[in-house]
Motif scaffolding. Sequence first.
Motif, PDB file in Angstrom:
ATOM      1  N   VAL A   1     -39.214  59.256 -19.517  1.00 27.28           N
ATOM      2  CA  VAL A   1     -38.206  58.333 -18.979  1.00 27.28           C
ATOM      3  C   VAL A   1     -38.921  57.132 -18.391  1.00 27.28           C
ATOM      4  N   PHE A   2     -38.450  55.937 -18.724  1.00 19.52           N
ATOM      5  CA  PHE A   2     -38.912  54.712 -18.081  1.00 19.52           C
ATOM      6  C   PHE A   2     -37.737  54.153 -17.282  1.00 19.52           C
ATOM      7  N   SER A   3     -37.982  53.148 -16.465  1.00 19.28           N
ATOM      8  CA  SER A   3     -36.845  52.523 -15.820  1.00 19.28           C
ATOM      9  C   SER A   3     -36.058  51.758 -16.881  1.00 19.28           C
ATOM     10  N   GLY A   4     -34.794  52.119 -17.037  1.00 20.94           N
ATOM     11  CA  GLY A   4     -33.920  51.465 -18.014  1.00 20.94           C
ATOM     12  C   GLY A   4     -34.080  51.963 -19.440  1.00 20.94           C
ATOM     13  N   GLY A   5     -34.988  52.889 -19.679  1.00 15.59           N
ATOM     14  CA  GLY A   5     -35.200  53.334 -21.064  1.00 15.59           C
ATOM     15  C   GLY A   5     -35.860  54.690 -21.154  1.00 15.59           C
ATOM     16  N   CYS A   6     -36.290  55.035 -22.367  1.00 16.80           N
ATOM     17  CA  CYS A   6     -37.018  56.289 -22.567  1.00 16.80           C
ATOM     18  C   CYS A   6     -38.093  56.067 -23.627  1.00 16.80           C
ATOM     19  N   GLY A   7     -39.000  57.021 -23.746  1.00 16.39           N
ATOM     20  CA  GLY A   7     -40.088  56.902 -24.711  1.00 16.39           C
ATOM     21  C   GLY A   7     -39.586  57.011 -26.142  1.00 16.39           C
ATOM     22  N   ARG A   8     -40.406  56.507 -27.060  1.00 10.49           N
ATOM     23  CA  ARG A   8     -40.083  56.699 -28.475  1.00 10.49           C
ATOM     24  C   ARG A   8     -40.240  58.168 -28.824  1.00 10.49           C
ATOM     25  N   VAL A   9     -39.429  58.604 -29.760  1.00 14.21           N
ATOM     26  CA  VAL A   9     -39.490  60.004 -30.194  1.00 14.21           C
ATOM     27  C   VAL A   9     -40.487  60.089 -31.361  1.00 14.21           C
ATOM     28  N   PHE A  10     -41.744  60.413 -31.052  1.00 14.66           N
ATOM     29  CA  PHE A  10     -42.786  60.434 -32.072  1.00 14.66           C
ATOM     30  C   PHE A  10     -42.906  61.807 -32.739  1.00 14.66           C
ATOM     31  N   GLU A  11     -42.919  62.861 -31.941  1.00 12.26           N
ATOM     32  CA  GLU A  11     -43.244  64.181 -32.508  1.00 12.26           C
ATOM     33  C   GLU A  11     -42.057  65.137 -32.519  1.00 12.26           C
TER      34      GLU A  11
ATOM     35  N   GLU B   1     -44.850  49.799 -17.541  1.00 11.76           N
ATOM     36  CA  GLU B   1     -43.973  48.746 -17.020  1.00 11.76           C
ATOM     37  C   GLU B   1     -43.220  48.140 -18.212  1.00 11.76           C
ATOM     38  N   TYR B   2     -42.157  48.826 -18.601  1.00 17.77           N
ATOM     39  CA  TYR B   2     -41.339  48.360 -19.733  1.00 17.77           C
ATOM     40  C   TYR B   2     -39.957  47.918 -19.268  1.00 17.77           C
ATOM     41  N   THR B   3     -39.766  47.822 -17.958  1.00 14.38           N
ATOM     42  CA  THR B   3     -38.413  47.734 -17.417  1.00 14.38           C
ATOM     43  C   THR B   3     -37.624  46.523 -17.932  1.00 14.38           C
ATOM     44  N   GLU B   4     -38.255  45.344 -17.938  1.00 11.65           N
ATOM     45  CA  GLU B   4     -37.492  44.141 -18.323  1.00 11.65           C
ATOM     46  C   GLU B   4     -36.945  44.244 -19.743  1.00 11.65           C
TER      47      GLU B   4
ATOM     48  N   VAL C   1     -30.832  44.304 -13.200  1.00 18.25           N
ATOM     49  CA  VAL C   1     -31.502  43.215 -13.923  1.00 18.25           C
ATOM     50  C   VAL C   1     -31.953  42.141 -12.928  1.00 18.25           C
ATOM     51  N   ASN C   2     -31.079  41.770 -12.006  1.00 17.85           N
ATOM     52  CA  ASN C   2     -31.430  40.744 -11.016  1.00 17.85           C
ATOM     53  C   ASN C   2     -32.572  41.200 -10.116  1.00 17.85           C
ATOM     54  N   GLU C   3     -32.496  42.459  -9.687  1.00 14.79           N
ATOM     55  CA  GLU C   3     -33.535  43.011  -8.823  1.00 14.79           C
ATOM     56  C   GLU C   3     -34.888  43.000  -9.539  1.00 14.79           C
ATOM     57  N   VAL C   4     -34.876  43.418 -10.811  1.00 12.92           N
ATOM     58  CA  VAL C   4     -36.114  43.511 -11.586  1.00 12.92           C
ATOM     59  C   VAL C   4     -36.684  42.122 -11.861  1.00 12.92           C
ATOM     60  N   GLN C   5     -35.833  41.152 -12.155  1.00 12.90           N
ATOM     61  CA  GLN C   5     -36.316  39.790 -12.378  1.00 12.90           C
ATOM     62  C   GLN C   5     -37.014  39.258 -11.132  1.00 12.90           C
TER      63      GLN C   5
ATOM     64  N   ARG D   1     -42.398  37.900  -8.767  1.00 12.85           N
ATOM     65  CA  ARG D   1     -43.418  37.973  -7.713  1.00 12.85           C
ATOM     66  C   ARG D   1     -44.636  38.782  -8.163  1.00 12.85           C
ATOM     67  N   GLY D   2     -44.628  39.215  -9.433  1.00 14.48           N
ATOM     68  CA  GLY D   2     -45.749  39.992  -9.964  1.00 14.48           C
ATOM     69  C   GLY D   2     -45.790  41.422  -9.461  1.00 14.48           C
ATOM     70  N   GLU D   3     -44.666  41.936  -8.958  1.00 13.69           N
ATOM     71  CA  GLU D   3     -44.648  43.294  -8.400  1.00 13.69           C
ATOM     72  C   GLU D   3     -44.151  44.308  -9.425  1.00 13.69           C
ATOM     73  N   PRO D   4     -44.614  45.565  -9.304  1.00 13.84           N
ATOM     74  CA  PRO D   4     -44.119  46.616 -10.202  1.00 13.84           C
ATOM     75  C   PRO D   4     -42.632  46.885  -9.959  1.00 13.84           C
ATOM     76  N   THR D   5     -41.944  47.312 -11.003  1.00 21.90           N
ATOM     77  CA  THR D   5     -40.544  47.710 -10.854  1.00 21.90           C
ATOM     78  C   THR D   5     -40.446  49.214 -10.593  1.00 21.90           C
ATOM     79  N   LEU D   6     -41.592  49.850 -10.478  1.00 24.22           N
ATOM     80  CA  LEU D   6     -41.685  51.295 -10.324  1.00 24.22           C
ATOM     81  C   LEU D   6     -42.371  51.630  -8.997  1.00 24.22           C
ATOM     82  N   PRO D   7     -42.097  52.804  -8.407  1.00 22.34           N
ATOM     83  CA  PRO D   7     -41.206  53.835  -8.920  1.00 22.34           C
ATOM     84  C   PRO D   7     -39.750  53.382  -8.898  1.00 22.34           C
ATOM     85  N   CYS D   8     -38.901  54.120  -9.614  1.00 21.46           N
ATOM     86  CA  CYS D   8     -37.464  53.848  -9.599  1.00 21.46           C
ATOM     87  C   CYS D   8     -36.754  55.115  -9.140  1.00 21.46           C
ATOM     88  N   LEU D   9     -35.527  54.944  -8.694  1.00 22.46           N
ATOM     89  CA  LEU D   9     -34.759  56.070  -8.156  1.00 22.46           C
ATOM     90  C   LEU D   9     -33.899  56.700  -9.252  1.00 22.46           C
TER      91      LEU D   9
END
Length: 252
Positions: free
Chosen positions: A130-140, A167-170, A190-194, A199-207
């Motif tokens: 799980v990423f913020s706003g998404g999930c990993g590719r299903v490879f295997e 950091e794939y959030t945007e 989206v506004n929070e992440v932008q 400011r060059g800050e990580p969007t992680l961790p996320c809740l």
Amino acid sequence: MNILPIPAFHDNYIWLIETQAGTAIVVDPGDANAVKQRLQQRNLALSAILVTHHHPDHTGGIDELTEHYGARVIGPANSPYPNIKEKVTEGETVEIDGHSFSVLHIPGHTLDHIAFYCEEEAALFCGDTVFSGGCGRVFEGTHEQMRDSIDKLRTLPASTRLYPAHEYTESNLRFALMVEPENEALVDRVNEVQALRSRGEPTLPCLLENELQTNPFLRWDQPGVIASALEREPSAAREAVFGIIREWKNQA
Ligand code: ZN
Ligand code: FE
């Protein structure tokens, strides 16, 4: 317990956990130098390495770090990565310097993928599932496996903080808006992440609580996400919704 990101490569985070014993644990150290530098800066000895899955951007620094520090290497029992010394599976608990981590098997991105959950901190180290706003590719694995893995993570307390490895959030949120353009919580995120990224800050961790409101892959059974999936594949069954949005994301 203090948890800090060590940026590596283009968009990886290696999570550094400072234990109450004054030692360090790192999660998925793809790059040894980045970790060594940070440990020296903070004057910490490396006690253990946690591995979520076998991909090189998560395991590439392990050999050099164990040579240098002699740390424990804890990872999936069924991993093709060869240098895991303590192999763990679903339901096991790992004790490191006064902290406990329970292991969840969450196949899909890879078949060996696990997460480490620290209950006392409500922290989940979830690698590329799980990423913020998404999930990993299903490879295997299959889409069904990935969906079941994500459903398993959905049952953790809503106050859980997620510590993914990228950091794939945007870009994830750009896609999430295509799936649920009317989702107000998503627009707020989206506004929070932008603001954070400007400011060059990580969007992680996320809740987890926020992800449940905004991440389409945790919302595959919500009416808005189902409707968008069925617009693309009108005759699909509800069970196929997760796979439809994962394929859509691959093409977006
Ligand atoms: Zn990966
Ligand atoms: Fe990765």
